[in-house]
Design a protein around this motif. Structure first.
Motif, PDB file in Angstrom:
ATOM      1  N   PHE A  16       1.023  -1.227  -0.060  1.00  0.00           N
ATOM      2  CA  PHE A  16       0.120   0.152   0.101  1.00  0.00           C
ATOM      3  C   PHE A  16       0.794   1.385  -0.028  1.00  0.00           C
ATOM      4  CE2 PHE A  16      -3.501   2.607   2.292  1.00  0.00           C
ATOM      5  CZ  PHE A  16      -4.003   2.889   1.026  1.00  0.00           C
ATOM      6  N   SER A  17       0.750   1.894   1.097  1.00  0.00           N
ATOM      7  CA  SER A  17       1.713   3.194   1.237  1.00  0.00           C
ATOM      8  C   SER A  17       3.222   3.151   0.960  1.00  0.00           C
ATOM      9  CB  SER A  17       1.224   4.326   2.317  1.00  0.00           C
ATOM     10  OG  SER A  17       1.725   3.409   3.573  1.00  0.00           O
ATOM     11  N   THR A  18       3.764   2.063   1.630  1.00  0.00           N
ATOM     12  CA  THR A  18       5.262   2.124   1.358  1.00  0.00           C
ATOM     13  C   THR A  18       5.582   1.602  -0.230  1.00  0.00           C
ATOM     14  OG1 THR A  18       5.501   1.430   3.810  1.00  0.00           O
ATOM     15  CG2 THR A  18       7.187   0.675   2.241  1.00  0.00           C
ATOM     16  N   LEU A  19       4.887   0.771  -0.504  1.00  0.00           N
ATOM     17  CA  LEU A  19       4.885   0.461  -2.049  1.00  0.00           C
ATOM     18  C   LEU A  19       4.865   1.660  -2.667  1.00  0.00           C
ATOM     19  CD1 LEU A  19       5.466  -1.586  -4.268  1.00  0.00           C
ATOM     20  CD2 LEU A  19       3.112  -2.124  -4.133  1.00  0.00           C
ATOM     21  N   SER A  20       3.726   2.520  -2.335  1.00  0.00           N
ATOM     22  CA  SER A  20       3.598   3.858  -3.225  1.00  0.00           C
ATOM     23  C   SER A  20       5.056   4.703  -3.315  1.00  0.00           C
ATOM     24  CB  SER A  20       2.384   4.457  -2.670  1.00  0.00           C
ATOM     25  OG  SER A  20       1.283   3.711  -2.855  1.00  0.00           O
ATOM     26  N   ALA A  21       5.544   4.495  -2.052  1.00  0.00           N
ATOM     27  CA  ALA A  21       6.640   5.485  -1.860  1.00  0.00           C
ATOM     28  C   ALA A  21       7.703   4.988  -2.680  1.00  0.00           C
ATOM     29  CB  ALA A  21       7.132   5.777  -0.472  1.00  0.00           C
ATOM     30  N   TRP A  22       7.912   3.708  -2.626  1.00  0.00           N
ATOM     31  CA  TRP A  22       8.918   2.894  -3.635  1.00  0.00           C
ATOM     32  C   TRP A  22       8.879   3.442  -4.907  1.00  0.00           C
ATOM     33  CZ3 TRP A  22       9.483  -3.235  -4.001  1.00  0.00           C
ATOM     34  CH2 TRP A  22      10.392  -3.213  -4.995  1.00  0.00           C
ATOM     35  N   LEU A  23       7.604   3.049  -5.333  1.00  0.00           N
ATOM     36  CA  LEU A  23       7.186   3.287  -6.986  1.00  0.00           C
ATOM     37  C   LEU A  23       7.639   4.823  -7.186  1.00  0.00           C
ATOM     38  CD1 LEU A  23       4.161   1.012  -7.226  1.00  0.00           C
ATOM     39  CD2 LEU A  23       6.512   0.521  -7.767  1.00  0.00           C
ATOM     40  N   LEU A 145       4.440   0.479  11.908  1.00  0.00           N
ATOM     41  CA  LEU A 145       5.693   1.072  12.387  1.00  0.00           C
ATOM     42  C   LEU A 145       6.828   0.438  11.759  1.00  0.00           C
ATOM     43  CD1 LEU A 145       6.704   3.671  14.003  1.00  0.00           C
ATOM     44  CD2 LEU A 145       7.192   2.061  15.943  1.00  0.00           C
ATOM     45  N   VAL A 146       6.963  -0.674  11.870  1.00  0.00           N
ATOM     46  CA  VAL A 146       8.234  -1.391  11.237  1.00  0.00           C
ATOM     47  C   VAL A 146       7.944  -1.399   9.584  1.00  0.00           C
ATOM     48  CG1 VAL A 146       8.922  -3.726  10.758  1.00  0.00           C
ATOM     49  CG2 VAL A 146       8.283  -3.001  13.310  1.00  0.00           C
ATOM     50  N   ALA A 147       6.835  -1.573   9.022  1.00  0.00           N
ATOM     51  CA  ALA A 147       6.767  -1.756   7.638  1.00  0.00           C
ATOM     52  C   ALA A 147       6.893  -0.411   7.113  1.00  0.00           C
ATOM     53  CB  ALA A 147       5.341  -2.390   7.236  1.00  0.00           C
ATOM     54  N   GLY A 148       6.512   0.573   7.964  1.00  0.00           N
ATOM     55  CA  GLY A 148       6.424   2.170   7.316  1.00  0.00           C
ATOM     56  C   GLY A 148       7.792   2.807   7.764  1.00  0.00           C
ATOM     57  N   ALA A 149       7.987   3.261   8.754  1.00  0.00           N
ATOM     58  CA  ALA A 149       9.255   3.876   9.422  1.00  0.00           C
ATOM     59  C   ALA A 149      10.314   2.963   9.096  1.00  0.00           C
ATOM     60  CB  ALA A 149       9.232   4.434  10.622  1.00  0.00           C
ATOM     61  N   GLY A 150      10.354   1.702   9.576  1.00  0.00           N
ATOM     62  CA  GLY A 150      11.368   0.809   9.615  1.00  0.00           C
ATOM     63  C   GLY A 150      11.709   0.613   8.039  1.00  0.00           C
ATOM     64  N   ALA A 151      11.015   0.363   7.175  1.00  0.00           N
ATOM     65  CA  ALA A 151      11.205   0.125   5.706  1.00  0.00           C
ATOM     66  C   ALA A 151      11.685   1.649   4.905  1.00  0.00           C
ATOM     67  CB  ALA A 151      10.033  -0.024   4.992  1.00  0.00           C
ATOM     68  N   PHE A 152      11.254   2.849   5.483  1.00  0.00           N
ATOM     69  CA  PHE A 152      11.572   4.092   4.958  1.00  0.00           C
ATOM     70  C   PHE A 152      13.247   4.172   5.327  1.00  0.00           C
ATOM     71  CE2 PHE A 152       7.831   5.172   3.613  1.00  0.00           C
ATOM     72  CZ  PHE A 152       7.817   6.251   2.748  1.00  0.00           C
ATOM     73  N   MET A 255      -7.523   8.714   0.904  1.00  0.00           N
ATOM     74  CA  MET A 255      -6.659   9.850   1.327  1.00  0.00           C
ATOM     75  C   MET A 255      -5.089   9.071   1.553  1.00  0.00           C
ATOM     76  SD  MET A 255      -4.361  10.881   3.838  1.00  0.00           S
ATOM     77  CE  MET A 255      -5.032  10.311   5.721  1.00  0.00           C
ATOM     78  N   GLY A 256      -5.167   7.716   2.048  1.00  0.00           N
ATOM     79  CA  GLY A 256      -4.277   6.996   2.399  1.00  0.00           C
ATOM     80  C   GLY A 256      -3.183   6.724   0.990  1.00  0.00           C
ATOM     81  N   VAL A 257      -3.893   6.369  -0.114  1.00  0.00           N
ATOM     82  CA  VAL A 257      -3.149   5.975  -1.203  1.00  0.00           C
ATOM     83  C   VAL A 257      -2.185   7.048  -1.515  1.00  0.00           C
ATOM     84  CG1 VAL A 257      -3.413   5.708  -3.622  1.00  0.00           C
ATOM     85  CG2 VAL A 257      -5.084   4.639  -2.128  1.00  0.00           C
ATOM     86  N   MET A 258      -2.459   8.143  -1.411  1.00  0.00           N
ATOM     87  CA  MET A 258      -1.574   9.542  -1.946  1.00  0.00           C
ATOM     88  C   MET A 258      -0.977  10.254  -0.840  1.00  0.00           C
ATOM     89  SD  MET A 258      -1.554  10.163  -5.120  1.00  0.00           S
ATOM     90  CE  MET A 258      -1.729   8.635  -5.764  1.00  0.00           C
ATOM     91  N   ALA A 259      -1.085   9.662   0.229  1.00  0.00           N
ATOM     92  CA  ALA A 259      -0.205  10.273   1.477  1.00  0.00           C
ATOM     93  C   ALA A 259       1.262  10.440   1.432  1.00  0.00           C
ATOM     94  CB  ALA A 259      -0.602   9.435   2.731  1.00  0.00           C
TER      95      ALA A 259
END
Length: 430
Positions: A16-23, A145-152, A255-259
């Motif tokens: 979802f959002s982490t993948l969006s940031a990667w892409l 938190l791990v899949a969001g901040a940790g991945a970032f 909203m979360g898709v584009m956050a």
């Protein structure tokens, strides 16, 4: 329950959002990222295979681990396989392959959710369900938190490839938990057994071959029974309940898709995004969850359900303001505080309300129906979010996300009003 919550929450942001940031970091267009969010629709249609997870035994795993744990472990293996595969592919050259592997992760994650939700409801008595839900949410938020901040953080100091491989290793936490816990005892009351027998008899009659009768009885119990039971207990208001389930989280999911693309396009670094939106946001979410639990204990579910819907829609207006202000870290902190407090509150209240609507005889299928409905409209609408942003900008998009939350507020008010007019024994007021 906390570790199972962690296992359930870990894959969600990774598709979802982490993948969006990667892409986005790899130069993929925002329109393509918006359509990519449709991978998450698997979470919204899991009700179609929930009866299989609920009743169909796996040849080896069910005999060794039980129905719930067997399906959990199979799903966790699928999640780990998909994440490792995604880490080995370049999105710039093989975007379709990334999509297929993301679909595998999402499908396996949705299957795991079915099993964990059923386990959560079956493992303890009804009076402890609020505590189970709260503990599950805590573990789920730690995983986010791990899949969001940790991945970032890993991506910022290493690479997205390494980040997804680390996330795949974290799936092992869920696997170990699945092997350690006990299989819950499934309870089917006599009324439900009689109902299933009548449905099977009505579908075939008494002269059908034995094997066909057994197959029909399984179908009646696994597929037809959960829906007949739900409408039998709730009557015509069941349709109103399902409508509220469907639209309650539309504003939040859209909203979360584009956050994350919004934070990056606004000029924040990946470390700033991780620190404020993930780490700080985590504690704000936990605070919101605590407040939600207190409100439910003090006032019941009706009022907090309305408050959660209103707050989630209103926080989108703060994102619209941030779009006009620019990359101001203090404003980002303020907006994230409000958004995560509202999200934590509404999530606890909503899960408690959904859990109160399920029957012990059909936990997996009925809860899958609710959790499928609560994300499907948001996923469909969210798929067009990139088009809205590309056409009119971020500020109008967040105003649009706030506006589509109004129907959920109005319907929550109706359900609250109705619950105050009915005696406490009614299922819809629990």
């Amino acid at each position: 329950m906390a570790f199972l919550g962690f296992s359930a929450g870990l894959p969600f942001l990774l598709v979802f959002s982490t993948l969006s940031a990667w892409l986005r970091d790899e130069g993929v267009s925002r329109t393509a990222i918006g359509f990519f969010s449709w991978v998450g629709i698997t979470y919204s249609i899991k009700v179609f295979w929930a009866p299989i997870v609920d009743r169909l035994p796996l040849p080896l795993l069910t005999r060794r681990l039980g129905q719930r744990r067997g399906w959990m472990l199979l799903a966790q293996l699928g999640i780990a396989t998909g994440l490792v595969g995604m880490s080995l592919i370049d999105p710039q050259t093989s975007l379709v392959a990334v999509a297929w592997l993301a679909l595998l992760v999402a499908f396996s994650s949705a299957t795991q959710d079915i099993s964990i939700d059923a386990y959560r409801i079956e493992a303890v008595q009804q009076t402890l369900q609020a505590a189970m839900a709260a503990t599950y949410i805590f573990g789920y938020r730690v995983a986010l938190l791990v899949a969001g901040a940790g991945a970032f953080y890993v991506a910022d100091f290493g690479s997205w490839t390494l980040a997804y491989q680390v996330m795949a290793a974290c799936v092992g936490i869920g696997m170990v938990t699945t092997l350690c816990i006990a299989e819950p005892i499934r309870r089917v009351d006599r009324v439900t057994e009689i109902l299933e027998d009548r449905m099977a008899g009505a579908m075939l009659g008494d002269r059908a071959p034995s094997r066909l009768r057994h197959a029909t009885a399984w179908f009646a119990g696994a597929v037809v029974g959960p829906f007949v039971d739900f409408f039998r207990r709730n009557g015509w208001v069941a349709l109103t309940i399902l409508l509220l389930v469907a639209i309650y989280r539309v504003s939040d999911i859209t909203m979360g898709v584009m956050a994350n693309p919004f934070y990056l396009d606004l000029g924040f670094s990946k470390s700033e995004i991780a620190s404020v939106t993930k780490v700080f946001g985590f504690f704000m979410t936990i605070a919101g969850s605590f407040i939600g639990g207190v409100l439910v204990a003090r006032y019941g579910l009706g009022g907090p359900l309305v408050a959660g819907a209103a707050l989630v829609a209103a926080t989108n207006l703060l994102f619209a303001l941030l779009a006009g202000i620019g990359p101001d870290l203090q404003w980002l902190t303020l907006v994230i505080s409000a958004d995560n407090l509202a999200g934590g509150l509404s999530n606890v209240v909503f899960i408690a309300w959904l859990s109160s609507l399920t029957s012990q005889a059909y936990t997996a299928t009925q809860y899958a129906l609710f959790s499928s409905l609560m994300t499907l409209p948001g996923k469909v609408v969210g798929g067009f979010s990139g088009i809205v942003v590309d056409a009119s900008g971020y500020a109008p998009f967040f105003l649009y996300a706030a506006a589509i939350g109004l129907p959920a507020i109005l319907l929550s008010i109706y359900m609250w009003w109705r619950s105050r007019r009915l005696p406490p024994s009614e299922p819809v007021t629990s």
